[in-house]
Design an enzyme around this catalytic site. Structure first.
Site, PDB file in Angstrom:
ATOM      1  N   LYS A 217      40.970  32.610  41.275  1.00 44.94           N
ATOM      2  CA  LYS A 217      42.411  32.834  41.113  1.00 44.94           C
ATOM      3  C   LYS A 217      43.014  31.778  40.185  1.00 44.94           C
ATOM      4  CE  LYS A 217      42.878  35.154  45.563  1.00 44.94           C
ATOM      5  NZ  LYS A 217      43.197  35.123  46.988  1.00 44.94           N
TER       6      LYS A 217
ATOM      7  N   GLN B  63      45.381  31.114  51.350  1.00 41.83           N
ATOM      8  CA  GLN B  63      44.129  31.879  51.406  1.00 41.83           C
ATOM      9  C   GLN B  63      43.738  32.153  52.859  1.00 41.83           C
ATOM     10  OE1 GLN B  63      42.610  33.180  48.721  1.00 41.83           O
ATOM     11  NE2 GLN B  63      41.009  34.129  49.957  1.00 41.83           N
TER      12      GLN B  63
ATOM     13  N   ASP C 251      51.565  37.497  48.014  1.00 40.65           N
ATOM     14  CA  ASP C 251      50.605  38.361  48.712  1.00 40.65           C
ATOM     15  C   ASP C 251      51.284  39.625  49.249  1.00 40.65           C
ATOM     16  OD1 ASP C 251      47.863  37.666  48.881  1.00 40.65           O
ATOM     17  OD2 ASP C 251      48.338  35.948  50.160  1.00 40.65           O
TER      18      ASP C 251
HETATM   19  N1  GUN Z   1      41.605  36.708  51.919  1.00 33.18           N
HETATM   20  C1  GUN Z   1      41.011  37.882  51.597  1.00 33.18           C
HETATM   21  N2  GUN Z   1      41.844  38.654  50.863  1.00 33.18           N
HETATM   22  C2  GUN Z   1      42.994  37.956  50.726  1.00 33.18           C
HETATM   23  C3  GUN Z   1      44.216  38.226  50.060  1.00 33.18           C
HETATM   24  O1  GUN Z   1      44.442  39.278  49.456  1.00 33.18           O
HETATM   25  N3  GUN Z   1      45.153  37.236  50.135  1.00 33.18           N
HETATM   26  C4  GUN Z   1      44.938  36.072  50.815  1.00 33.18           C
HETATM   27  N4  GUN Z   1      45.926  35.190  50.850  1.00 33.18           N
HETATM   28  N5  GUN Z   1      43.797  35.804  51.449  1.00 33.18           N
HETATM   29  C5  GUN Z   1      42.843  36.735  51.384  1.00 33.18           C
END
Ligand code: GUN
Length: 305
Positions: A65, A109, A132
Site C-alpha cells: 500500500k 490494517q 476503508d
Molecule cells: N485486512 C484485510 N483486508 C483489509 C482491508 O481491506 N482493510 C484493512 N484495513 N485491513 C484489511
C-alpha cells in the site's frame, strides 16, 4: 420487469482472464493525474497507515500500500505499534490523526491483536478520513445510496465487472460470503448497479444450486478452491476475492476461493489469483484517499478528534 438478454449466450471453451493488474494500473494512472491536478489547488493528499503487531501477511499488504501510494504521488505515513500495544494507545493515535488536518486518510490494517476491540477502533476514525469505508456512518450512507467512502475491495470488484460486462442492469449476481469487509458491501453495490442479488453463506441450503442461477459470481469466503465448475452456469463471470495461503514443499502459494482450472471450463471470464482482485484493492484505497482529501476541502468540515 424488463427482459434481459443473456450476457454470454454460450460458453467458450476456456474463460478469459480478467486482468486485475492492468485495470488497477489504469485506476492508479487516473489517481496520479488527479493528484497532479489537486497539487495546482494546493491540496496534497496524505494517507496514514497503522499496523499493530507482527502478522507477516499484514506487513506485506501494508508495504504494498505504501509503495503504490508513493508511485501515484500520495504522501504516506506509516505507524507501527507492537503486539503488546493497548487499545488506549491505538485510540490515542487515531485521535491525533483525526485532528491532524494534513492527514486525509486513516487506515488501520486488520486483523488487530485479539485484545483490541476492532469495532471500537474502526468507529474511532473520523468517517471523512475512513478510506476503508468501514465506519458505520459510511456503511449507512452506502446502503442509502449517498456518496460516501466505499470499501476498497468491493469497489475494485465493481470496476472489474464494469470493464468486463459493461452495464450490469438486470443481471443476477450471487455473492458468496457475508463479511462486513466484502460480502455485505459487495451485495449493496451490485444492487445499486441494478442487479438482482443473492447472498449465499454457510447456512444456505444447496449453495451450488443457488450459485448456478448467477450471471455474476463473487466469491469471498476464505475457503480455498470451494467453488468449482459444478457451481457455475455456463458463461458466468467469476470474481474471486479469496487470497488463501497454501503450504507447499518450497514455501507457500496463493489460491483463491474458486478452483480456477475447473471454473474456467464453464465460466466466460474469471479473475486469476494472484493478479485479479488483489491489485484493485490498493488502487481503490488510493482513489478513496483522493476522494477523502476532496471531501475534506470541499465541505470545509471541522475535523474532530
Ligand atoms: N485486512 C484485510 N483486508 C483489509 C482491508 O481491506 N482493510 C484493512 N484495513 N485491513 C484489511
Amino acid at each position: 420487469m424488463t427482459t434481459v438478454t443473456p450476457l454470454i449466450s454460450s460458453a467458450s471453451p476456456l474463460a478469459r482472464d480478467i486482468d486485475g493488474k492492468a485495470i488497477a494500473a489504469q485506476v492508479l494512472e487516473e489517481v496520479r493525474e488527479d493528484v497532479k491536478k489537486l497539487a495546482g489547488q494546493q491540496i496534497f493528499p496524505a494517507l496514514a497507515v497503522l499496523l499493530v503487531g507482527e502478522d507477516p501477511a499484514s506487513h506485506v499488504y501494508v508495504r504494498n500500500k505504501l509503495l503504490r501510494a508513493q508511485e501515484v504521488g500520495i504522501r504516506s505515513l506509516e505507524y507501527r505499534l507492537p503486539d503488546t500495544a493497548s487499545q488506549v494507545q491505538v485510540l490515542e493515535l487515531i485521535a491525533q490523526l483525526n485532528m491532524d488536518v494534513s492527514v486525509n486518510g486513516i487506515l488501520v490494517q486488520l486483523p488487530l491483536p485479539a485484545h483490541i476491540d476492532e469495532a471500537a477502533v474502526i468507529h474511532a476514525i473520523d468517517p471523512i478520513k475512513d478510506v476503508d469505508g468501514f465506519h458505520r456512518e459510511n456503511v449507512g450512507g452506502l446502503v442509502q445510496g449517498i456518496e460516501v467512502l466505499t470499501p476498497c475491495t468491493p469497489s475494485g470488484c465493481m470496476r472489474l465487472l464494469q470493464e468486463t460486462c459493461g452495464d450490469l442492469s438486470g443481471l443476477h449476481a450471487v455473492v458468496i460470503g457475508r463479511s462486513n469487509i466484502v460480502g455485505k458491501p459487495m451485495a449493496t453495490l451490485l444492487l445499486q448497479a441494478n442487479c438482482s442479488v443473492s447472498v449465499v453463506h454457510s447456512r444456505s441450503v444447496d449453495a451450488p444450486a443457488l450459485c448456478r442461477l448467477a450471471d455474476i459470481v463473487v466469491a469471498a469466503v476464505g475457503r480455498p478452491g470451494l467453488i468449482d465448475a459444478s457451481w457455475l452456469k455456463p458463461g458466468a463471470v467469476v470474481i474471486d476475492v479469496g487470497i488463501n495461503r497454501i503450504a507447499t514443499e518450497s514455501g507457500h502459494r496463493l489460491v483463491g476461493d474458486v478452483d480456477y482450472a475447473s471454473a474456467r471450463t464453464v465460466a466466460s471470464a474469471i479473475t486469476p489469483v494472484p493478479g485479479g482482485v488483489g491489485p484493485m484493492t490498493i488502487a481503490y484505497l488510493l482513489k478513496n484517499t483522493l476522494v477523502a482529501s476532496q471531501l475534506q476541502r470541499g465541505v470545509g468540515r471541522v475535523l474532530v478528534g
